[in-house]
Design an enzyme around this catalytic site. Structure first.
Site, mmCIF file in Angstrom:
data_model
loop_
_atom_site.group_PDB
_atom_site.id
_atom_site.type_symbol
_atom_site.label_atom_id
_atom_site.label_comp_id
_atom_site.label_asym_id
_atom_site.label_seq_id
_atom_site.Cartn_x
_atom_site.Cartn_y
_atom_site.Cartn_z
ATOM 1 N N HIS A 1 2.451 9.947 10.931
ATOM 2 C CA HIS A 1 3.386 10.310 9.625
ATOM 3 C C HIS A 1 4.202 11.076 9.831
ATOM 4 O O HIS A 1 4.490 11.329 8.899
ATOM 5 C CB HIS A 1 1.768 10.130 9.081
ATOM 6 C CG HIS A 1 0.771 9.385 9.184
ATOM 7 N ND1 HIS A 1 0.969 8.222 8.261
ATOM 8 C CD2 HIS A 1 -0.217 9.431 9.420
ATOM 9 C CE1 HIS A 1 -0.232 7.820 8.874
ATOM 10 N NE2 HIS A 1 -0.971 8.106 9.720
ATOM 11 N N ARG B 1 2.282 -2.649 14.482
ATOM 12 C CA ARG B 1 2.645 -1.575 14.035
ATOM 13 C C ARG B 1 1.985 -0.601 15.330
ATOM 14 O O ARG B 1 2.707 0.451 15.233
ATOM 15 C CB ARG B 1 1.832 -1.230 12.518
ATOM 16 C CG ARG B 1 1.627 0.330 12.647
ATOM 17 C CD ARG B 1 0.144 -0.032 11.743
ATOM 18 N NE ARG B 1 0.064 1.621 10.800
ATOM 19 C CZ ARG B 1 -0.643 2.337 11.213
ATOM 20 N NH1 ARG B 1 -1.518 2.318 12.357
ATOM 21 N NH2 ARG B 1 -0.573 3.714 9.789
ATOM 22 N N GLN C 1 -7.705 5.489 13.227
ATOM 23 C CA GLN C 1 -8.140 5.921 14.785
ATOM 24 C C GLN C 1 -8.254 7.151 15.036
ATOM 25 O O GLN C 1 -8.140 8.339 14.210
ATOM 26 C CB GLN C 1 -6.788 6.479 15.382
ATOM 27 C CG GLN C 1 -6.282 5.028 15.982
ATOM 28 C CD GLN C 1 -5.104 5.240 16.592
ATOM 29 O OE1 GLN C 1 -3.210 4.990 15.610
ATOM 30 N NE2 GLN C 1 -4.770 5.114 17.829
ATOM 31 N N SER D 1 -5.048 6.161 7.083
ATOM 32 C CA SER D 1 -3.761 5.643 7.925
ATOM 33 C C SER D 1 -4.499 4.521 8.550
ATOM 34 O O SER D 1 -4.167 3.244 7.769
ATOM 35 C CB SER D 1 -4.160 7.083 8.850
ATOM 36 O OG SER D 1 -2.506 5.731 9.848
ATOM 37 N N LEU D 2 -4.928 4.093 10.071
ATOM 38 C CA LEU D 2 -4.887 2.260 9.866
ATOM 39 C C LEU D 2 -5.398 1.818 9.304
ATOM 40 O O LEU D 2 -6.078 0.384 8.587
ATOM 41 C CB LEU D 2 -5.901 2.217 11.144
ATOM 42 C CG LEU D 2 -5.714 1.282 11.665
ATOM 43 C CD1 LEU D 2 -4.587 0.540 12.129
ATOM 44 C CD2 LEU D 2 -6.696 0.663 12.729
ATOM 45 N N GLN E 1 3.806 4.705 4.564
ATOM 46 C CA GLN E 1 3.146 5.675 5.499
ATOM 47 C C GLN E 1 2.802 5.628 6.483
ATOM 48 O O GLN E 1 2.414 7.051 7.084
ATOM 49 C CB GLN E 1 1.778 4.793 4.470
ATOM 50 C CG GLN E 1 0.009 5.258 5.474
ATOM 51 C CD GLN E 1 -0.421 4.164 6.822
ATOM 52 O OE1 GLN E 1 0.132 4.449 7.781
ATOM 53 N NE2 GLN E 1 -1.663 3.867 6.083
#
Length: 306
Positions: A199, A115, A11, A90-91, A248
């Site tokens: 996170h 998610r 993102q 991340s994503l 994560q």
């Protein structure tokens, strides 16, 4: 002999027009149409026309997955060499797992939408925040967060490059940390335009929901090793991959260590497989002698694979 790795963005790299470099490449639109048909949202119009939906987390995550997978498919059609490793920020870790064959694209799309919704629901809008701290070392940022917490949550969450750390947590604690960081000599402390403090431990309720959802997701051994954000390890066991994805959500993205690990393995060619040039820029700052090409157009893919 070249040893390569591909990185997938997360993102923050989305923008209207982000796939324009692939105009006329059928597989790009086909990949977006798959996502639109499956989730009932017109993702292609989000990346081609001005709109207010692009930056809404529940849309951004499947949209960025589609963009990364579409770029990967172009790379495969152009017969780019098989990378030694994959990694995602991340994503982007989910996109890497799709590219590796560990998760099917049709399973990954509803997974990342779930998610995103779990993350959004875990922290009401306005309660959490994220900020980029520039010009301080990791230890100083960590100390600043400890001082600023005062019973609330604020921690380093994206260890992006030397001198660039993103922090997240309760809004007031993040604001206190930004002030303290400036007092400690930070060049800049910038609040990020996000609705979810990713996170950090505020994501623990979302992580619990994600763990339940993942019980019903088929995950195979990756055909290409994928380095996970939470611990910079590649797993082949389904349960360990699921555990890494759950951790994560509430653990820091260890991007500096990821790039340094690949450099130690003598990876000498890397590319960012998806929109934007964020990871290409970070890679250059982490290991200057390990170039990273942003595959933002068909021309860039052709030049990279040559």
């Amino acid at each position: 002999m070249t040893k390569s790795a591909l990185f997938f963005p997360g993102q923050g790299s989305q923008s209207v027009g982000m796939m324009a470099g692939f105009d006329g490449i059928a597989v790009i639109k086909e990949t977006f149409n798959e996502a639109s048909d499956l989730l009932g949202v017109d993702f292609w119009s989000m990346v081609t026309e001005e709109n207010d939906l692009l930056n809404q987390t529940q849309h951004t995550q499947p949209l960025m997955l589609a963009a990364g997978v579409a770029t990967w498919r172009v790379y495969q059609i152009m017969k780019g060499e098989t990378p030694a490793f994959l990694a995602g920020h991340s994503l982007g870790e989910y996109t890497a797992l799709v590219a590796s064959g560990a998760i099917s694209y049709t399973d990954a799309l509803p997974l990342v939408k779930f998610r995103a919704e779990a993350m959004q629901n875990a922290v009401p809008e306005g309660v959490g925040a994220m900020a980029a701290i520039l010009g301080l070392d990791d230890a100083t940022v960590n100390a600043v967060c400890i001082d600023a917490a005062k019973g609330e949550v604020v921690t380093p969450v994206n260890l992006n490059s030397p001198g660039q750390v993103v922090i997240a947590g309760n809004k007031a604690a993040v604001e206190r940390a930004m002030m303290l960081a400036k007092e400690k000599g930070a060049k800049r402390a910038i609040q990020l335009p996000v609705s979810v403090p990713s996170h950090c431990e505020l994501m623990l309720p979302a992580a619990k929901q994600l763990a339940e959802y993942l019980k019903n997701v088929q995950i195979n051994a990756p055909e290409i090793p994928v380095l996970h954000n939470a611990d910079v390890v590649a797993y082949s066991d389904s349960d360990k991959i699921k555990d890494a994805l759950v951790r994560q959500l509430h653990s820091p993205v260890r991007w500096v260590e990821t790039v340094q690990f690949l450099h130690r393995l003598q990876i000498n060619k890397t590319a960012e497989c998806g929109p934007g040039k964020v990871l290409a820029g970070l890679t250059k700052r982490i290991v200057a002698e390990m170039p990273c090409t942003a595959l933002v157009s068909i021309d860039a893919v052709v030049a990279y694979k040559s």
